[in-house]
Design an enzyme around this catalytic site. Structure first.
Site, PDB file in Angstrom:
ATOM      1  N   VAL A   1       0.864  -1.173   0.000  1.00 17.05           N
ATOM      2  CA  VAL A   1       0.000   0.000   0.000  1.00 17.05           C
ATOM      3  C   VAL A   1       0.901   1.224   0.000  1.00 17.05           C
ATOM      4  CG1 VAL A   1      -1.851   1.242   1.179  1.00 17.05           C
ATOM      5  CG2 VAL A   1      -1.745  -1.261   1.322  1.00 17.05           C
ATOM      6  N   CYS A   2       0.582   2.191  -0.853  1.00 15.24           N
ATOM      7  CA  CYS A   2       1.267   3.486  -0.849  1.00 15.24           C
ATOM      8  C   CYS A   2       2.778   3.290  -1.007  1.00 15.24           C
ATOM      9  CB  CYS A   2       0.901   4.236   0.434  1.00 15.24           C
ATOM     10  SG  CYS A   2       1.259   5.997   0.420  1.00 15.24           S
TER      11      CYS A   2
END
Length: 328
Positions: free
Chosen positions: A104-105
């Protein structure tokens, strides 16, 4: 299926909590998920100041298992965590053995350090995409998408997109009905696809509490390329066609037709940005030819309702290419 979260210093809580909640809720419904949290230290500080406990020994993994790397809260990848070589080798070895790794991210940077982004499509938060591309020139960094899957390397954009990614993985494993059940339990109405824009209308027009409108949006979101008669949307939403249209306008500022057209335009523009012709993109999103697409693109996507004729507000049929028509 084990879902192992790698906790690194400075991680964003929502990068971790969003996907963890998805798999935990799925487990509550009887789907076979076992969550684990590992790190290089027993106490891991988060970006928000909460310290998290982690196991320092990884569980035994199989090809069925998933390793998730949440992102951190720093504004630049260069300032982010640098896991030990042994940790990066574990990530690479799990993937080489047939397992799946996800991020994520800014967690994508950790996958890059492990050599897992080379010659693969990937993405990250829109503020970090250029830096990710510079750091890993062999990677193909996709812009303005929520998540990307490429040969069991799964990367997602910023923060809340981890929920979308986790729901997609549940849907892939157990079917869309299972993901919908989890999402509804979590009160997550915007179940966005990986190719949805990071600023998609699916997200922009969900800031309301009208359940009937959310149900209609769910149907439009999942089938916006197909003809969607207003009467069918209303019946599925449990209200009359006139009531649905009125509530839709009050909640989103758009008629159902204009909402569907906005999603079609966004999808067509995404396809064209990846090399499709206007004609091919128009056909892919349900228009008969490119003329309707060009006409709609010339308008402002989120035109105020005041610009929509009164008859269209109350009597629209969300049909295919032909635009608004009066319902019978």
């Amino acid at each position: 299926m084990k879902v192992v979260f790698l906790l690194l210093p400075g991680l964003h809580l929502l990068d971790l909590a969003g996907p963890a909640q998805v798999f935990s809720t799925a487990a509550d419904f009887g789907y076979a998920y076992e969550l684990a949290y590992v790190g290089e230290q027993a106490q891991v500080p988060s970006a928000q100041g909460v310290r998290l406990g982690a196991e320092t020994t990884w569980p035994e993994l199989t090809a069925e298992d998933l390793v998730f790397v949440p992102g951190c809260g720093l504004p630049e990848l260069a300032a982010g965590p640098r896991p030990a070589r042994a940790t990066l080798d574990l990530l690479a070895a799990h993937h080489a053995a047939g397992g799946t790794v996800a991020s994520v991210c800014s967690g994508a940077d950790v996958l890059g350090q492990a050599g897992l982004l080379d010659h693969r499509r990937c993405t990250t938060h829109h503020d970090l995409r250029d830096e990710l591309a510079r750091r890993y020139p062999l990677a193909r960094v996709e812009r303005d998408v929520l998540y990307v899957l490429d040969a069991r390397v799964v990367t997602s954009a910023g923060i809340a997109s981890g929920i979308d990614l986790a729901l997609h993985l549940v849907a892939t494993r157990h079917g869309p009905a299972a993901a919908a059940k989890v999402a509804r339990d979590m009160v997550v109405y915007a179940r966005r696809t990986g190719e949805a824009s990071q600023t998609s209308a699916m997200l922009r027009h969900r800031w309301h509490l009208r359940d009937a409108v959310h149900r209609a949006q769910d149907l439009i979101d999942s089938g916006f390329c197909e003809p969607l008669p207003l009467e069918d949307l209303a019946a599925a939403s449990g209200v009359s066609a006139r009531t649905l249209t009125r509530q839709f306008v009050e909640s989103t500022g758009l008629t159902p037709l204009r909402y569907q057209q906005t999603l079609r335009i966004e999808r067509a523009e995404h396809l064209m940005s990846h090399g499709a012709t206007a004609q091919a993109a128009a056909h892919a999103v349900g228009f008969t030819d490119a003329r309707m697409l060009r006409r709609l693109r010339s308008r402002k996507d989120d035109a105020p309702v005041a610009s929509v004729p009164k008859s269209d507000i109350t009597m629209l049929d969300v049909s295919g290419a032909g635009g608004p028509r009066r319902s019978r």
